[in-house]
Design a protein around this motif. Structure first.
Motif, PDB file in Angstrom:
ATOM      1  N   ARG A 302     -21.261  13.906  51.935  1.00  0.00           N
ATOM      2  CA  ARG A 302     -19.832  14.082  52.191  1.00  0.00           C
ATOM      3  C   ARG A 302     -19.294  13.021  53.138  1.00  0.00           C
ATOM      4  O   ARG A 302     -18.100  12.776  53.179  1.00  0.00           O
ATOM      5  CB  ARG A 302     -19.578  15.477  52.807  1.00  0.00           C
ATOM      6  CG  ARG A 302     -19.983  16.637  51.907  1.00  0.00           C
ATOM      7  CD  ARG A 302     -19.109  16.714  50.665  1.00  0.00           C
ATOM      8  NE  ARG A 302     -19.493  17.804  49.775  1.00  0.00           N
ATOM      9  CZ  ARG A 302     -20.306  17.680  48.742  1.00  0.00           C
ATOM     10  NH1 ARG A 302     -20.864  16.491  48.479  1.00  0.00           N
ATOM     11  NH2 ARG A 302     -20.595  18.700  47.959  1.00  0.00           N
ATOM     12  N   THR A 323     -19.436  11.748  43.984  1.00  0.00           N
ATOM     13  CA  THR A 323     -18.224  12.447  43.541  1.00  0.00           C
ATOM     14  C   THR A 323     -17.699  13.460  44.553  1.00  0.00           C
ATOM     15  O   THR A 323     -16.556  13.892  44.449  1.00  0.00           O
ATOM     16  CB  THR A 323     -18.493  13.174  42.212  1.00  0.00           C
ATOM     17  OG1 THR A 323     -19.648  14.015  42.368  1.00  0.00           O
ATOM     18  CG2 THR A 323     -18.748  12.163  41.109  1.00  0.00           C
ATOM     19  N   GLY A 324     -18.523  13.829  45.546  1.00  0.00           N
ATOM     20  CA  GLY A 324     -18.059  14.764  46.566  1.00  0.00           C
ATOM     21  C   GLY A 324     -17.774  14.104  47.898  1.00  0.00           C
ATOM     22  O   GLY A 324     -17.482  14.803  48.880  1.00  0.00           O
ATOM     23  N   GLY A 326     -16.156  12.470  51.039  1.00  0.00           N
ATOM     24  CA  GLY A 326     -14.848  12.573  51.668  1.00  0.00           C
ATOM     25  C   GLY A 326     -14.506  11.382  52.541  1.00  0.00           C
ATOM     26  O   GLY A 326     -13.338  11.037  52.709  1.00  0.00           O
ATOM     27  N   ASN A 327     -15.522  10.717  53.131  1.00  0.00           N
ATOM     28  CA  ASN A 327     -15.289   9.580  54.026  1.00  0.00           C
ATOM     29  C   ASN A 327     -16.320   8.494  53.761  1.00  0.00           C
ATOM     30  O   ASN A 327     -17.528   8.776  53.716  1.00  0.00           O
ATOM     31  CB  ASN A 327     -15.383  10.023  55.486  1.00  0.00           C
ATOM     32  CG  ASN A 327     -14.270  10.971  55.884  1.00  0.00           C
ATOM     33  OD1 ASN A 327     -13.208  10.553  56.305  1.00  0.00           O
ATOM     34  ND2 ASN A 327     -14.523  12.265  55.750  1.00  0.00           N
ATOM     35  N   LEU A 346     -14.178   8.302  43.124  1.00  0.00           N
ATOM     36  CA  LEU A 346     -14.331   9.137  44.308  1.00  0.00           C
ATOM     37  C   LEU A 346     -13.037   9.910  44.553  1.00  0.00           C
ATOM     38  O   LEU A 346     -12.279   9.654  45.497  1.00  0.00           O
ATOM     39  CB  LEU A 346     -14.693   8.270  45.522  1.00  0.00           C
ATOM     40  CG  LEU A 346     -15.925   7.363  45.356  1.00  0.00           C
ATOM     41  CD1 LEU A 346     -16.172   6.551  46.613  1.00  0.00           C
ATOM     42  CD2 LEU A 346     -17.156   8.181  45.002  1.00  0.00           C
ATOM     43  N   THR A 347     -12.797  10.889  43.735  1.00  0.00           N
ATOM     44  CA  THR A 347     -11.519  11.608  43.750  1.00  0.00           C
ATOM     45  C   THR A 347     -11.349  12.506  44.968  1.00  0.00           C
ATOM     46  O   THR A 347     -10.240  12.935  45.284  1.00  0.00           O
ATOM     47  CB  THR A 347     -11.373  12.453  42.477  1.00  0.00           C
ATOM     48  OG1 THR A 347     -12.501  13.331  42.361  1.00  0.00           O
ATOM     49  CG2 THR A 347     -11.316  11.558  41.246  1.00  0.00           C
ATOM     50  N   THR A 348     -12.447  12.815  45.668  1.00  0.00           N
ATOM     51  CA  THR A 348     -12.355  13.659  46.861  1.00  0.00           C
ATOM     52  C   THR A 348     -12.253  12.834  48.135  1.00  0.00           C
ATOM     53  O   THR A 348     -12.201  13.396  49.235  1.00  0.00           O
ATOM     54  CB  THR A 348     -13.577  14.591  46.962  1.00  0.00           C
ATOM     55  OG1 THR A 348     -14.766  13.795  47.045  1.00  0.00           O
ATOM     56  CG2 THR A 348     -13.654  15.511  45.745  1.00  0.00           C
ATOM     57  N   LEU A 349     -12.198  11.516  47.999  1.00  0.00           N
ATOM     58  CA  LEU A 349     -12.205  10.631  49.161  1.00  0.00           C
ATOM     59  C   LEU A 349     -10.908  10.782  49.960  1.00  0.00           C
ATOM     60  O   LEU A 349      -9.808  10.694  49.418  1.00  0.00           O
ATOM     61  CB  LEU A 349     -12.362   9.177  48.703  1.00  0.00           C
ATOM     62  CG  LEU A 349     -12.942   8.185  49.721  1.00  0.00           C
ATOM     63  CD1 LEU A 349     -14.366   8.576  50.088  1.00  0.00           C
ATOM     64  CD2 LEU A 349     -12.917   6.775  49.161  1.00  0.00           C
ATOM     65  N   ARG A 350     -11.068  11.020  51.256  1.00  0.00           N
ATOM     66  CA  ARG A 350      -9.921  11.119  52.160  1.00  0.00           C
ATOM     67  C   ARG A 350      -9.753   9.852  52.983  1.00  0.00           C
ATOM     68  O   ARG A 350      -8.658   9.537  53.422  1.00  0.00           O
ATOM     69  CB  ARG A 350     -10.077  12.320  53.100  1.00  0.00           C
ATOM     70  CG  ARG A 350     -10.076  13.665  52.395  1.00  0.00           C
ATOM     71  CD  ARG A 350     -10.055  14.824  53.396  1.00  0.00           C
ATOM     72  NE  ARG A 350     -11.205  14.776  54.294  1.00  0.00           N
ATOM     73  CZ  ARG A 350     -12.363  15.379  54.046  1.00  0.00           C
ATOM     74  NH1 ARG A 350     -12.541  16.039  52.912  1.00  0.00           N
ATOM     75  NH2 ARG A 350     -13.360  15.305  54.900  1.00  0.00           N
TER      76      ARG A 350
END
Length: 362
Positions: A302, A323-324, A326-327, A346-350
Protein backbone atom coordinates in the motif's frame (compact mmCIF):
# COMPACT_ATOMS: atom_id res chain seq x y z
CA UNK A 1 -41.57 23.96 50.24
CA UNK A 2 -38.85 24.52 47.63
CA UNK A 3 -36.20 25.08 50.32
CA UNK A 4 -37.20 21.83 52.06
CA UNK A 5 -36.92 19.95 48.75
CA UNK A 6 -33.45 21.36 48.10
CA UNK A 7 -32.36 20.40 51.62
CA UNK A 8 -33.73 16.88 51.16
CA UNK A 9 -31.94 16.41 47.83
CA UNK A 10 -28.68 17.70 49.31
CA UNK A 11 -28.86 15.23 52.20
CA UNK A 12 -29.70 12.42 49.77
CA UNK A 13 -26.68 13.30 47.58
CA UNK A 14 -24.36 13.19 50.58
CA UNK A 15 -25.54 9.73 51.58
CA UNK A 16 -25.19 8.49 47.99
CA UNK A 17 -21.48 9.37 47.61
CA UNK A 18 -19.60 6.12 46.96
CA UNK A 19 -17.83 4.92 50.06
CA UNK A 20 -15.10 2.32 50.13
CA UNK A 21 -16.45 -1.20 50.46
CA UNK A 22 -15.45 -4.12 52.65
CA UNK A 23 -15.90 -2.20 55.89
CA UNK A 24 -12.95 0.06 55.18
CA UNK A 25 -11.75 2.52 57.79
CA UNK A 26 -11.53 6.12 56.60
CA UNK A 27 -8.37 8.02 57.48
CA UNK A 28 -8.72 11.49 58.97
CA UNK A 29 -6.18 13.08 56.62
CA UNK A 30 -3.47 12.06 54.15
CA UNK A 31 -1.53 10.07 56.74
CA UNK A 32 -1.45 6.34 56.14
CA UNK A 33 -0.60 3.62 58.67
CA UNK A 34 0.08 0.50 56.61
CA UNK A 35 -0.02 -1.55 59.82
CA UNK A 36 -3.82 -1.20 59.71
CA UNK A 37 -4.04 -2.68 56.20
CA UNK A 38 -5.25 -6.27 55.95
CA UNK A 39 -6.01 -6.80 52.25
CA UNK A 40 -2.36 -6.73 51.03
CA UNK A 41 1.05 -7.20 52.72
CA UNK A 42 2.54 -4.30 54.67
CA UNK A 43 5.51 -3.83 52.32
CA UNK A 44 3.21 -3.55 49.29
CA UNK A 45 1.18 -0.87 51.02
CA UNK A 46 4.38 0.99 51.88
CA UNK A 47 5.47 0.79 48.23
CA UNK A 48 2.22 2.38 47.08
CA UNK A 49 2.45 5.13 49.69
CA UNK A 50 6.00 5.88 48.54
CA UNK A 51 4.78 5.94 44.94
CA UNK A 52 1.97 8.37 45.80
CA UNK A 53 4.32 10.75 47.58
CA UNK A 54 7.06 10.51 44.92
CA UNK A 55 4.68 11.31 42.06
CA UNK A 56 2.77 14.17 43.74
CA UNK A 57 -0.36 12.16 44.30
CA UNK A 58 -2.24 15.12 45.80
CA UNK A 59 -2.17 16.70 42.34
CA UNK A 60 -3.17 13.70 40.22
CA UNK A 61 -6.27 14.09 38.10
CA UNK A 62 -7.87 11.22 40.02
CA UNK A 63 -6.62 9.94 43.38
CA UNK A 64 -9.82 8.54 44.88
CA UNK A 65 -9.25 6.83 48.27
CA UNK A 66 -5.44 6.94 48.11
CA UNK A 67 -4.23 7.23 51.72
CA UNK A 68 -7.86 7.74 52.73
CA UNK A 69 -8.85 4.17 53.49
CA UNK A 70 -7.05 1.10 54.79
CA UNK A 71 -8.53 -1.11 52.05
CA UNK A 72 -5.80 -0.52 49.48
CA UNK A 73 -7.52 -2.52 46.77
CA UNK A 74 -10.17 0.23 46.63
CA UNK A 75 -7.61 2.89 45.72
CA UNK A 76 -8.03 4.31 42.22
CA UNK A 77 -5.98 2.42 39.63
CA UNK A 78 -4.97 -0.40 41.98
CA UNK A 79 -5.93 -3.95 41.06
CA UNK A 80 -5.53 -6.86 43.45
CA UNK A 81 -5.55 -10.63 43.13
CA UNK A 82 -4.95 -13.30 45.76
CA UNK A 83 -4.19 -10.76 48.46
CA UNK A 84 -1.51 -8.91 46.47
CA UNK A 85 -1.30 -5.90 44.19
CA UNK A 86 -1.44 -7.31 40.66
CA UNK A 87 -1.95 -4.15 38.62
CA UNK A 88 -1.26 -0.42 38.78
CA UNK A 89 -3.10 1.56 36.08
CA UNK A 90 -2.49 5.31 36.37
CA UNK A 91 -2.07 6.31 32.73
CA UNK A 92 -2.77 9.91 31.69
CA UNK A 93 -3.29 10.94 35.32
CA UNK A 94 -0.95 13.94 35.69
CA UNK A 95 1.76 12.06 37.53
CA UNK A 96 4.95 14.08 38.05
CA UNK A 97 8.21 13.42 39.84
CA UNK A 98 10.17 10.18 40.09
CA UNK A 99 9.28 6.50 39.92
CA UNK A 100 10.37 5.32 43.39
CA UNK A 101 12.60 2.31 43.91
CA UNK A 102 10.00 0.90 46.33
CA UNK A 103 7.87 -0.23 43.36
CA UNK A 104 10.29 -3.14 43.15
CA UNK A 105 8.56 -4.56 46.25
CA UNK A 106 5.32 -5.22 44.34
CA UNK A 107 6.62 -8.64 43.40
CA UNK A 108 3.22 -10.03 42.36
CA UNK A 109 2.58 -7.17 39.93
CA UNK A 110 1.54 -8.25 36.43
CA UNK A 111 0.70 -4.87 34.87
CA UNK A 112 2.35 -1.48 35.38
CA UNK A 113 0.80 1.22 33.20
CA UNK A 114 2.11 4.76 33.80
CA UNK A 115 1.99 6.04 30.21
CA UNK A 116 1.00 9.57 29.21
CA UNK A 117 2.25 11.35 32.32
CA UNK A 118 5.10 13.74 33.15
CA UNK A 119 7.37 11.41 35.09
CA UNK A 120 11.04 12.37 35.15
CA UNK A 121 14.29 10.83 36.30
CA UNK A 122 15.56 7.29 35.70
CA UNK A 123 13.77 3.97 35.41
CA UNK A 124 14.61 2.23 38.72
CA UNK A 125 16.69 -0.92 38.32
CA UNK A 126 14.51 -2.39 41.09
CA UNK A 127 11.75 -2.91 38.51
CA UNK A 128 13.83 -5.92 37.53
CA UNK A 129 12.49 -7.58 40.70
CA UNK A 130 8.99 -7.70 39.22
CA UNK A 131 9.47 -11.12 37.68
CA UNK A 132 5.72 -11.72 37.35
CA UNK A 133 5.28 -8.61 35.23
CA UNK A 134 3.62 -9.10 31.84
CA UNK A 135 3.01 -5.48 30.81
CA UNK A 136 5.31 -2.49 31.38
CA UNK A 137 4.11 0.73 29.75
CA UNK A 138 6.08 3.90 30.52
CA UNK A 139 5.82 5.71 27.19
CA UNK A 140 5.04 9.40 26.74
CA UNK A 141 6.85 10.60 29.84
CA UNK A 142 10.10 12.51 30.33
CA UNK A 143 12.23 9.72 31.72
CA UNK A 144 16.00 10.05 31.45
CA UNK A 145 19.05 7.89 31.97
CA UNK A 146 19.72 4.45 30.57
CA UNK A 147 17.51 1.39 30.28
CA UNK A 148 18.34 -0.80 33.30
CA UNK A 149 19.97 -4.10 32.40
CA UNK A 150 17.90 -5.64 35.20
CA UNK A 151 14.81 -5.45 32.98
CA UNK A 152 16.26 -8.53 31.32
CA UNK A 153 15.09 -10.46 34.39
CA UNK A 154 11.46 -9.93 33.36
CA UNK A 155 11.16 -13.18 31.45
CA UNK A 156 7.35 -13.19 31.69
CA UNK A 157 7.03 -9.78 30.07
CA UNK A 158 4.92 -9.59 26.90
CA UNK A 159 4.72 -5.85 26.26
CA UNK A 160 7.51 -3.37 26.91
CA UNK A 161 7.00 0.20 25.73
CA UNK A 162 9.46 2.89 26.82
CA UNK A 163 8.91 5.10 23.77
CA UNK A 164 8.64 8.90 23.70
CA UNK A 165 10.99 9.60 26.58
CA UNK A 166 14.53 11.01 26.81
CA UNK A 167 16.38 7.78 27.48
CA UNK A 168 20.07 7.59 26.62
CA UNK A 169 22.74 4.94 26.46
CA UNK A 170 22.64 1.66 24.60
CA UNK A 171 19.98 -1.01 24.31
CA UNK A 172 20.92 -3.65 26.92
CA UNK A 173 21.78 -7.04 25.45
CA UNK A 174 19.94 -8.51 28.45
CA UNK A 175 16.63 -7.61 26.80
CA UNK A 176 17.29 -10.65 24.64
CA UNK A 177 16.42 -12.80 27.68
CA UNK A 178 12.75 -11.75 27.56
CA UNK A 179 11.74 -14.62 25.32
CA UNK A 180 7.99 -14.17 25.96
CA UNK A 181 8.09 -10.60 24.69
CA UNK A 182 5.58 -9.82 21.93
CA UNK A 183 6.15 -6.08 21.55
CA UNK A 184 9.32 -4.07 22.14
CA UNK A 185 8.95 -0.33 21.62
CA UNK A 186 11.85 2.01 22.38
CA UNK A 187 11.14 4.61 19.68
CA UNK A 188 11.66 8.37 20.01
CA UNK A 189 14.43 8.43 22.59
CA UNK A 190 18.13 9.28 22.41
CA UNK A 191 19.50 5.76 22.44
CA UNK A 192 22.95 5.18 20.98
CA UNK A 193 25.15 2.24 20.09
CA UNK A 194 24.27 -0.73 17.93
CA UNK A 195 21.16 -2.89 17.82
CA UNK A 196 21.99 -5.96 19.92
CA UNK A 197 22.07 -9.18 17.93
CA UNK A 198 20.59 -10.81 21.07
CA UNK A 199 17.21 -9.33 20.13
CA UNK A 200 17.11 -12.13 17.57
CA UNK A 201 16.37 -14.48 20.50
CA UNK A 202 12.91 -12.94 21.01
CA UNK A 203 11.11 -15.66 19.07
CA UNK A 204 7.63 -14.46 20.09
CA UNK A 205 8.20 -10.86 19.06
CA UNK A 206 5.52 -9.38 16.79
CA UNK A 207 6.63 -5.74 16.74
CA UNK A 208 10.09 -4.20 17.08
CA UNK A 209 10.00 -0.40 17.01
CA UNK A 210 13.32 1.38 17.53
CA UNK A 211 12.85 4.36 15.23
CA UNK A 212 13.87 7.96 15.97
CA UNK A 213 16.95 7.32 18.07
CA UNK A 214 20.68 7.66 17.37
CA UNK A 215 21.48 4.01 16.80
CA UNK A 216 24.55 3.17 14.74
CA UNK A 217 26.13 0.12 13.13
CA UNK A 218 24.55 -2.38 10.80
CA UNK A 219 21.20 -4.12 10.97
CA UNK A 220 21.83 -7.46 12.71
CA UNK A 221 21.13 -10.44 10.48
CA UNK A 222 19.88 -12.22 13.62
CA UNK A 223 16.67 -10.20 13.38
CA UNK A 224 15.74 -12.59 10.57
CA UNK A 225 15.12 -15.20 13.30
CA UNK A 226 12.01 -13.30 14.44
CA UNK A 227 9.60 -15.43 12.45
CA UNK A 228 6.50 -13.92 14.10
CA UNK A 229 7.52 -10.33 13.41
CA UNK A 230 4.82 -8.23 11.78
CA UNK A 231 6.42 -4.77 12.11
CA UNK A 232 10.09 -3.77 11.98
CA UNK A 233 10.72 -0.04 12.46
CA UNK A 234 14.33 1.13 12.50
CA UNK A 235 13.94 4.48 10.73
CA UNK A 236 15.43 7.84 11.71
CA UNK A 237 18.65 6.47 13.14
CA UNK A 238 22.25 6.41 11.86
CA UNK A 239 22.39 2.81 10.70
CA UNK A 240 24.95 1.91 8.05
CA UNK A 241 25.78 -0.98 5.78
CA UNK A 242 23.50 -2.91 3.44
CA UNK A 243 19.95 -4.10 3.96
CA UNK A 244 20.43 -7.75 5.02
CA UNK A 245 18.98 -10.15 2.47
CA UNK A 246 18.12 -12.38 5.44
CA UNK A 247 15.21 -10.06 6.27
CA UNK A 248 13.41 -11.71 3.37
CA UNK A 249 12.82 -14.66 5.73
CA UNK A 250 10.36 -12.60 7.79
CA UNK A 251 7.34 -14.04 6.01
CA UNK A 252 4.80 -12.40 8.38
CA UNK A 253 6.20 -8.90 7.99
CA UNK A 254 3.60 -6.27 7.11
CA UNK A 255 5.74 -3.16 7.78
CA UNK A 256 9.41 -2.65 7.01
CA UNK A 257 10.53 0.87 7.88
CA UNK A 258 14.24 1.65 7.40
CA UNK A 259 14.01 5.25 6.18
CA UNK A 260 16.28 8.16 7.18
CA UNK A 261 19.42 6.17 7.90
CA UNK A 262 22.74 5.83 6.06
CA UNK A 263 22.15 2.44 4.49
CA UNK A 264 24.16 1.63 1.38
CA UNK A 265 24.19 -0.98 -1.34
CA UNK A 266 21.31 -2.11 -3.51
CA UNK A 267 17.75 -2.97 -2.62
CA UNK A 268 17.70 -6.77 -2.18
CA UNK A 269 15.54 -8.42 -4.83
CA UNK A 270 14.88 -11.12 -2.22
CA UNK A 271 12.45 -8.77 -0.48
CA UNK A 272 9.85 -10.02 -2.94
CA UNK A 273 9.45 -12.98 -0.55
CA UNK A 274 7.68 -10.66 1.89
CA UNK A 275 4.28 -11.27 0.37
CA UNK A 276 2.41 -9.91 3.44
CA UNK A 277 4.21 -6.57 3.18
CA UNK A 278 1.97 -3.49 3.06
CA UNK A 279 4.44 -0.75 3.90
CA UNK A 280 7.99 -0.62 2.55
CA UNK A 281 9.84 2.53 3.53
CA UNK A 282 13.47 2.84 2.45
CA UNK A 283 13.65 6.57 1.69
CA UNK A 284 16.39 8.92 2.89
CA UNK A 285 19.32 6.50 2.65
CA UNK A 286 22.26 6.09 0.27
CA UNK A 287 20.96 3.11 -1.66
CA UNK A 288 22.29 2.58 -5.16
CA UNK A 289 21.52 0.44 -8.19
CA UNK A 290 18.21 -0.02 -9.92
CA UNK A 291 14.74 -0.65 -8.52
CA UNK A 292 14.31 -4.45 -8.50
CA UNK A 293 11.52 -5.57 -10.81
CA UNK A 294 10.87 -8.37 -8.31
CA UNK A 295 9.23 -5.85 -5.96
CA UNK A 296 6.21 -6.08 -8.24
CA UNK A 297 5.47 -9.44 -6.58
CA UNK A 298 4.48 -7.56 -3.42
CA UNK A 299 0.86 -7.34 -4.47
CA UNK A 300 -0.36 -6.36 -0.98
CA UNK A 301 1.79 -3.24 -0.92
CA UNK A 302 0.00 0.00 0.00
CA UNK A 303 2.97 2.30 0.53
CA UNK A 304 6.31 2.25 -1.31
CA UNK A 305 8.89 4.86 -0.36
CA UNK A 306 12.27 4.77 -2.13
CA UNK A 307 12.80 8.54 -2.28
CA UNK A 308 16.03 10.47 -1.62
CA UNK A 309 18.50 7.72 -2.40
CA UNK A 310 20.94 7.32 -5.28
CA UNK A 311 18.91 4.89 -7.37
CA UNK A 312 19.59 4.75 -11.10
CA UNK A 313 18.07 3.16 -14.18
CA UNK A 314 14.48 3.37 -15.29
CA UNK A 315 11.23 2.98 -13.39
CA UNK A 316 10.20 -0.67 -13.86
CA UNK A 317 7.00 -1.07 -15.85
CA UNK A 318 6.14 -3.89 -13.46
CA UNK A 319 5.28 -1.32 -10.78
CA UNK A 320 2.00 -1.01 -12.62
CA UNK A 321 1.03 -4.33 -10.99
CA UNK A 322 0.59 -2.61 -7.60
CA UNK A 323 -3.16 -2.31 -8.05
CA UNK A 324 -3.73 -1.52 -4.36
CA UNK A 325 -0.91 0.99 -3.98
CA UNK A 326 -1.88 4.28 -2.35
CA UNK A 327 1.49 6.11 -2.18
CA UNK A 328 4.55 5.85 -4.43
CA UNK A 329 7.57 7.97 -3.58
CA UNK A 330 10.51 7.82 -6.00
CA UNK A 331 11.65 11.46 -5.89
CA UNK A 332 15.19 12.60 -5.18
CA UNK A 333 17.02 9.85 -7.06
CA UNK A 334 18.88 9.59 -10.37
CA UNK A 335 16.23 7.70 -12.31
CA UNK A 336 16.24 8.09 -16.09
CA UNK A 337 14.06 7.14 -19.02
CA UNK A 338 10.37 7.80 -19.51
CA UNK A 339 7.56 7.46 -17.01
CA UNK A 340 5.93 4.07 -17.66
CA UNK A 341 2.37 4.33 -18.96
CA UNK A 342 1.63 1.25 -16.86
CA UNK A 343 1.54 3.52 -13.77
CA UNK A 344 -1.90 4.56 -15.05
CA UNK A 345 -3.09 1.15 -13.80
CA UNK A 346 -2.60 2.35 -10.23
CA UNK A 347 -6.19 3.48 -9.80
CA UNK A 348 -5.98 3.59 -5.99
CA UNK A 349 -2.93 5.87 -6.01
CA UNK A 350 -3.36 8.99 -3.87
CA UNK A 351 0.19 10.31 -4.06
CA UNK A 352 2.84 9.94 -6.77
CA UNK A 353 6.15 11.76 -6.36
CA UNK A 354 8.74 11.50 -9.13
CA UNK A 355 10.41 14.93 -9.02
CA UNK A 356 14.16 15.56 -8.70
CA UNK A 357 15.16 12.73 -11.02
CA UNK A 358 16.44 12.69 -14.58
CA UNK A 359 13.31 11.29 -16.15
CA UNK A 360 12.94 11.84 -19.85
CA UNK A 361 16.65 11.24 -20.26
CA UNK A 362 18.30 8.06 -21.42
Amino acid sequence: MLNKLILYLSLFALTFIALPSNGAELMSDNTMDCATVTDIPYEECEALVAFYNSTNGDHWYINNWWLKTNVVCNWYGVRCSGGHVSGLFLYQNKLTGLIPTELGNLTKLKSLDLRWNNLTGPIPSELGNLTNLETLLLYWNKLTGSIPTELGNLTNLKWLNLGDNKLTGSIPIELGNMTNLEELRLYHNKLTGSIPSELGNLSNLEALRLSDNKLTGSIPTELANLSNLGALELGENKLTGPIPTELANLSNLGLLELSENKLTGSIPSELDNLTELRYLELGGNQLTGSIPTELANLTNLRWLSLDNNQLTGSIPTELGNFTGLGNLWLDGNQLTGSIPTELANLTTLRWLSLDNNQLGES
